[in-house]
Motif scaffolding. Structure first.
Motif, PDB file in Angstrom:
ATOM      1  N   GLY A   1       0.782  -1.227   0.000  1.00 22.32           N
ATOM      2  CA  GLY A   1       0.000   0.000   0.000  1.00 22.32           C
ATOM      3  C   GLY A   1       0.816   1.280   0.000  1.00 22.32           C
ATOM      4  O   GLY A   1       0.257   2.374  -0.045  1.00 22.32           O
TER       5      GLY A   1
ATOM      6  N   ASP B   1      -4.836   2.086  -2.207  1.00 20.27           N
ATOM      7  CA  ASP B   1      -5.743   1.086  -1.658  1.00 20.27           C
ATOM      8  C   ASP B   1      -5.426  -0.263  -2.310  1.00 20.27           C
ATOM      9  O   ASP B   1      -4.540  -0.368  -3.164  1.00 20.27           O
TER      10      ASP B   1
ATOM     11  N   VAL C   1      -4.805   6.875  -2.363  1.00 20.90           N
ATOM     12  CA  VAL C   1      -5.545   7.329  -1.185  1.00 20.90           C
ATOM     13  C   VAL C   1      -4.934   8.646  -0.708  1.00 20.90           C
ATOM     14  O   VAL C   1      -5.639   9.589  -0.401  1.00 20.90           O
TER      15      VAL C   1
ATOM     16  N   ALA D   1     -14.306   7.044   0.028  1.00 23.35           N
ATOM     17  CA  ALA D   1     -13.779   5.698   0.235  1.00 23.35           C
ATOM     18  C   ALA D   1     -14.692   4.708  -0.462  1.00 23.35           C
ATOM     19  O   ALA D   1     -15.828   5.015  -0.794  1.00 23.35           O
TER      20      ALA D   1
END
Length: 182
Positions: A148, A164, A170, A181
């Motif tokens: 990530g 993500d 993100v 989200a």
């Protein structure tokens, strides 16, 4: 289809992208409003071929000076055109990179699973500056730091990006933060 919105500190604006992600391909359309370096609106459509290799990016930018358009096309063999004119400076690039657009960091990361697996890759990008839509070559390096987390580097600029599980940004320190989200 899913929508992602980012607050883009780099342009003091916002971007929303409507994205379709399939096996090895991505299609998206986006809308951007920015105020730096000047107030502008941008609409774009992005289409990749297999392996998340850019096939086409069409962009319309509206600013005080008027409206500009760009039809950036990759022929699948490493050659590019902008509005029908050859772009030899970016020959060999697989990806476009729309300036201040966190979505266009997704393609090389997904292609090499850098958001999941160790590795470092250097890329030549067809970088599109906004709002003037000039296309220039850009050497960029993506380095997997941990799941990530990927470090982006180009010239003297460095930023750690958070992705993500699907490979979408993100957080892009110094540039953008996602507001929506999954």
């Amino acid at each position: 289809m899913r929508a992602i919105t980012w607050e883009v500190s780099g342009s003091q604006g916002f971007e929303t992208a409507w994205i379709q992600l399939g096996e090895g391909v991505l299609r998206a359309r986006g809308r951007v409003v920015g105020t730096v370096p000047e107030p502008y609106w941008i609409s774009y459509d992005l289409e990749t071929a297999e392996g998340f290799v850019t096939r086409r990016l069409t962009v319309e930018a509206e600013a005080e000076a008027g409206t500009r358009t760009l039809d950036l096309l990759h022929d699948g063999h490493g050659r590019w055109t902008a509005n029908g004119e050859p772009l030899a400076d970016v020959d060999g690039a697989l990806d476009c990179d729309l300036g201040l657009c966190p979505l266009t960091n997704t393609m090389p990361v997904l292609r090499h699973a850098l958001h999941r697996e160790p590795g470092e890759r250097e890329f030549l990008m067809a970088w599109v500056s906004v709002p003037d839509l000039a296309v220039r070559p850009s050497r960029q390096t993506y380095t997997h730091l941990r799941p990530g987390r990927v470090r982006f580097a180009s010239g003297d600029f460095r930023s750690d990006l958070e992705f993500d599980e699907e490979g979408f940004v993100v957080d892009y320190s110094q540039l953008a933060t996602r507001l929506t989200a999954r």
